[in-house]
Design an enzyme around this catalytic site. Sequence first.
Site, PDB file in Angstrom:
ATOM      1  N   ASN A 132     -80.836 -24.260  31.109  1.00  0.00           N
ATOM      2  CA  ASN A 132     -80.906 -23.315  31.955  1.00  0.00           C
ATOM      3  C   ASN A 132     -82.780 -23.289  32.120  1.00  0.00           C
ATOM      4  OD1 ASN A 132     -81.895 -23.770  29.313  1.00  0.00           O
ATOM      5  ND2 ASN A 132     -82.318 -21.728  28.909  1.00  0.00           N
ATOM      6  N   SER A 208     -76.047 -25.437  23.427  1.00  0.00           N
ATOM      7  CA  SER A 208     -74.667 -24.488  22.406  1.00  0.00           C
ATOM      8  C   SER A 208     -74.831 -24.563  20.776  1.00  0.00           C
ATOM      9  CB  SER A 208     -73.790 -24.089  22.775  1.00  0.00           C
ATOM     10  OG  SER A 208     -72.042 -24.488  22.880  1.00  0.00           O
ATOM     11  N   GLU A 229     -81.596 -27.733  19.071  1.00  0.00           N
ATOM     12  CA  GLU A 229     -81.989 -26.384  19.040  1.00  0.00           C
ATOM     13  C   GLU A 229     -81.230 -25.413  19.679  1.00  0.00           C
ATOM     14  OE1 GLU A 229     -84.197 -23.703  22.172  1.00  0.00           O
ATOM     15  OE2 GLU A 229     -85.542 -26.098  22.197  1.00  0.00           O
ATOM     16  N   CYS A 263     -83.965 -19.625  26.289  1.00  0.00           N
ATOM     17  CA  CYS A 263     -83.524 -19.467  24.862  1.00  0.00           C
ATOM     18  C   CYS A 263     -84.551 -18.526  23.635  1.00  0.00           C
ATOM     19  CB  CYS A 263     -84.134 -21.442  24.470  1.00  0.00           C
ATOM     20  SG  CYS A 263     -83.772 -22.416  25.570  1.00  0.00           S
ATOM     21  N   GLU A 362     -75.857 -13.926  20.726  1.00  0.00           N
ATOM     22  CA  GLU A 362     -76.435 -14.210  21.798  1.00  0.00           C
ATOM     23  C   GLU A 362     -75.542 -13.902  23.289  1.00  0.00           C
ATOM     24  OE1 GLU A 362     -79.182 -18.442  22.520  1.00  0.00           O
ATOM     25  OE2 GLU A 362     -77.028 -18.707  22.835  1.00  0.00           O
ATOM     26  N   PHE A 364     -77.532 -13.958  25.975  1.00  0.00           N
ATOM     27  CA  PHE A 364     -78.079 -15.274  27.571  1.00  0.00           C
ATOM     28  C   PHE A 364     -77.985 -15.191  28.737  1.00  0.00           C
ATOM     29  CE2 PHE A 364     -78.712 -19.546  28.264  1.00  0.00           C
ATOM     30  CZ  PHE A 364     -80.001 -19.477  27.571  1.00  0.00           C
TER      31      PHE A 364
END
Length: 459
Positions: A132, A208, A229, A263, A362, A364
């Site tokens: 990302n 993920s 993370e 994120c 999430e 995203f």
Amino acid sequence: MTMIQCISPVDGSVYAERPASSLEAASEAVARSRRAQKDWAKRPLEDRVQLVMKGVARLNEMVDEVVPELAWQMGRPIRYGGEFKGFNERSNYVASVAAEALAPIEIERSAAFTRRIEREPHGVVFVIAPWNYPYMTAINTVAPALMAGNTVIIKHAAQTLLVGERMVRAFVEAGVPADVFQNLFLDHATSEKLIAAGSFNFINFTGSVAGGRAVEKAAAGTFTGMGLELGGKDPGYVMEDADLDAAVDTLMDGATFNSGQCCCGIERIYVHESLYDAFVEKSVAWVSNYKLGNPLDKETSLGPMANVRFARTVRQQVADAVAKGAKALVDPKLFPQDDGGAYLMPQILVNVDHSMEFMREETFGPAVGIMKVKSDAEALDLMNDCKYGLTVSLWTKDEERASRIGTELETGTVFMNRCDYLDPALVWTGVKETGRGGSLSVLGFHSLTRPKSYHLKKA
């Protein structure tokens, strides 16, 4: 031979492909990295820092290649110019604090004793980087790890297949020894076998929650250190004294920039009842100004999501929420480019609550839910009602109030009057299922090194 492919979200074509490394070839690369590490660590810190910064500078010279490659690989519009601003800011900062962060802690220096704590590099650091923000997330670990005297092996996501290759090329061309920084194309099975064999001294994974669990499972029993993370569902809270226009501008950008694939993107917003109607109205107008389209077009301000399956998740969550009573406010007629595939229009939902997956899991993507609240206590309960914890964005003119609420928030970073930003002077960290460990800042160097104590009694 297994091929790793990048399917471009621009047109669904195979944009790049590389053969996956065999376990034997990957193991040999790790062995070369380990052999190179001792000599690299013996170089003066100033030399290592200088070489890393030369690598950063060399990558900056590749801007005309890097920016369109990012558009093709993961869909970010070329008008935004890649990731060089954050990439350089983070690199420059860690370079500026490296000496301080790695300096020995002097406990005693007397006629009787010398006592100190020094920091040593772990050895071989394995960086598993996401698609990302493929350059900025990677540099968070690559730069301080190399500066600290580690060697680094990077494995990039298939969606941004060329990024690790390009980073290593830039750094090696700038003078970093080839075995000190290597890029490997690895499938999941080979990565897990290398981890399970204890091949690495430290692993940094961004991705993920499922991916983080797979890394931990593979490393079980090896005692390999790691930083993770993982997922996020970051909230914003707009209080009654907030600067309304600034809150709308910043939070909507935080919710939708990069097609919401951030994120620390804003995924849910709680607004005091006194500002709720105005906030919603202004937010819908703000989001409706996007131009969705081909990211290679300079007029495009919102590109496709990186993969059709990511867009499918967003559509499913939105549809589920609407079926349960939520209301979608952005007019689809404004976004005829939404093709039901990777090209996805932005959306704002109201009449949402935490019974909906859209407000818990999430997303995203460029979709955000907005809820009305009556008090700080109600907002605090809702913000903490989440299995993730990366950042929270508080909007108020009262710093003391923000700090007071911050002490009760289950999160890694508390923002006031900003969001979706990574300050390299502060540690980047999360709680709950967002992961563990921390990168950047002085503490990031501490994660990438181990302490060694010296207790020297003089004769």
